[in-house]
Design a protein around this motif. Structure first.
Motif, mmCIF file in Angstrom:
data_model
loop_
_atom_site.group_PDB
_atom_site.id
_atom_site.type_symbol
_atom_site.label_atom_id
_atom_site.label_comp_id
_atom_site.label_asym_id
_atom_site.label_seq_id
_atom_site.Cartn_x
_atom_site.Cartn_y
_atom_site.Cartn_z
ATOM 1 N N LYS A 1 85.700 77.704 -13.262
ATOM 2 C CA LYS A 1 85.116 78.461 -12.144
ATOM 3 C C LYS A 1 85.861 79.787 -11.973
ATOM 4 N N PRO A 2 85.228 80.767 -11.328
ATOM 5 C CA PRO A 2 85.931 82.032 -11.105
ATOM 6 C C PRO A 2 87.034 81.875 -10.053
ATOM 7 N N TYR A 3 88.119 82.590 -10.268
ATOM 8 C CA TYR A 3 89.265 82.552 -9.349
ATOM 9 C C TYR A 3 88.939 83.382 -8.103
ATOM 10 N N GLY A 4 89.115 82.784 -6.927
ATOM 11 C CA GLY A 4 88.751 83.503 -5.699
ATOM 12 C C GLY A 4 89.857 83.512 -4.663
ATOM 13 N N LEU B 1 101.819 67.383 0.306
ATOM 14 C CA LEU B 1 100.372 67.540 0.447
ATOM 15 C C LEU B 1 99.886 68.867 -0.155
ATOM 16 N N ILE B 2 100.535 69.955 0.200
ATOM 17 C CA ILE B 2 100.032 71.268 -0.229
ATOM 18 C C ILE B 2 100.282 71.519 -1.721
ATOM 19 N N VAL B 3 101.428 71.022 -2.245
ATOM 20 C CA VAL B 3 101.672 71.206 -3.690
ATOM 21 C C VAL B 3 100.675 70.346 -4.472
ATOM 22 N N PHE B 4 100.378 69.153 -3.945
ATOM 23 C CA PHE B 4 99.384 68.284 -4.584
ATOM 24 C C PHE B 4 98.010 68.987 -4.600
ATOM 25 N N LEU B 5 97.599 69.516 -3.448
ATOM 26 C CA LEU B 5 96.286 70.177 -3.363
ATOM 27 C C LEU B 5 96.226 71.418 -4.256
ATOM 28 N N ALA B 6 97.307 72.200 -4.271
ATOM 29 C CA ALA B 6 97.329 73.424 -5.097
ATOM 30 C C ALA B 6 97.255 73.065 -6.585
ATOM 31 N N THR B 7 97.922 71.959 -6.962
ATOM 32 C CA THR B 7 97.902 71.534 -8.370
ATOM 33 C C THR B 7 96.504 71.049 -8.767
ATOM 34 N N ILE B 8 95.917 70.209 -7.906
ATOM 35 C CA ILE B 8 94.566 69.693 -8.193
ATOM 36 C C ILE B 8 93.572 70.860 -8.270
ATOM 37 N N ASN B 9 93.723 71.801 -7.346
ATOM 38 C CA ASN B 9 92.830 72.969 -7.318
ATOM 39 C C ASN B 9 92.938 73.775 -8.620
ATOM 40 N N ALA B 10 94.181 73.952 -9.108
ATOM 41 C CA ALA B 10 94.385 74.703 -10.354
ATOM 42 C C ALA B 10 93.784 73.929 -11.539
ATOM 43 N N LEU B 11 93.983 72.608 -11.547
ATOM 44 C CA LEU B 11 93.436 71.797 -12.651
ATOM 45 C C LEU B 11 91.904 71.830 -12.645
ATOM 46 N N ILE B 12 91.313 71.773 -11.443
ATOM 47 C CA ILE B 12 89.847 71.864 -11.340
ATOM 48 C C ILE B 12 89.385 73.216 -11.896
ATOM 49 N N GLY B 13 90.131 74.266 -11.559
ATOM 50 C CA GLY B 13 89.814 75.607 -12.067
ATOM 51 C C GLY B 13 89.847 75.659 -13.580
ATOM 52 N N VAL B 14 90.849 74.988 -14.181
ATOM 53 C CA VAL B 14 90.966 74.980 -15.643
ATOM 54 C C VAL B 14 89.779 74.241 -16.262
ATOM 55 N N PHE B 15 89.469 73.061 -15.714
ATOM 56 C CA PHE B 15 88.449 72.228 -16.360
ATOM 57 C C PHE B 15 87.006 72.658 -16.063
ATOM 58 N N THR B 16 86.775 73.253 -14.887
ATOM 59 C CA THR B 16 85.392 73.648 -14.571
ATOM 60 C C THR B 16 85.120 75.115 -14.945
#
Ligand code: HEM
Length: 146
Positions: free
Chosen positions: A35-38, A18-33
């Motif tokens: 957004k600033p890293y927080g 669950l957490i590796v999936f969420l961390a990966t999706i979060n990083a991919l969203i960061g790349v594509f959108t």
């Protein structure tokens, strides 16, 4: 002992996936959108690192107590182990690839910390965590786990 460690390894695996999936999706969203890293992004990548490291420790203990591991038994013909799909999975493929997955997460986490701006931070996390997630999903013994 074997059953207790297997129980822990088996249930902790849900959290890891669950957490590796969420961390990966979060990083991919960061790349594509772009957004600033927080702080939230830092916390989720750190949590994935901690969870996988704990699973690595539990897995290492399991490796020495599981009755499916034959490395420490006498008179074991390793060529027969390699020919048997399930034996090969538990004795070689699962531990090896999971260790590689944990190394990828560790590298991704430490490399992303050294980057100074948001885009390279997300990009580094996205590459390493995606590879780690793929290795984890590929090496989970789904048929007997769920
Ligand atoms: C991210 C890391 C890992 C995940 C997500 C993971 C996940 C799992 C899962 C879901 C199972 C099946 C549990 C069950 O039958 O209910 C399993 C079994 C097993 N894992 Fe892992 N594992 C990881 C790392 C490791 C490592 C690093 C090792 C050894 C060095 C290891 C050794 C084993 C062994 C020996 C079994 C079979 C135990 C038995 O049935 O007696 N695992 N793992």
């Amino acid at each position: 002992m074997n059953r207790a460690v297997l129980f822990l390894h088996s249930y902790w695996a849900y959290l890891v996936v669950l957490i590796v999936f969420l961390a990966t999706i979060n990083a991919l969203i960061g790349v594509f959108t772009k957004k600033p890293y927080g702080a939230k992004d830092f916390r989720i990548s750190l949590f994935a690192l901690i969870c996988t490291h704990l699973q690595l420790l539990i897995g290492l203990v399991l490796f020495f107590v599981s009755d499916k591991i034959v490395w420490f038994s006498e008179n074991v013909d390793m060529s027969l182990v390699m020919k048997n799909k399930m034996m090969r999975l538990y004795n070689v493929e699962h531990p090896l690839l999971m260790i590689i997955a944990v190394i990828l997460i560790t590298m991704g986490y430490s490399k992303h910390k050294k980057k100074l701006s948001s885009a390279p931070k997300f990009k580094t996390l996205a590459i390493y965590y995606t590879l780690a997630l793929a290795a984890i999903l590929y090496m989970i013994p789904w048929s007997i786990w769920i």
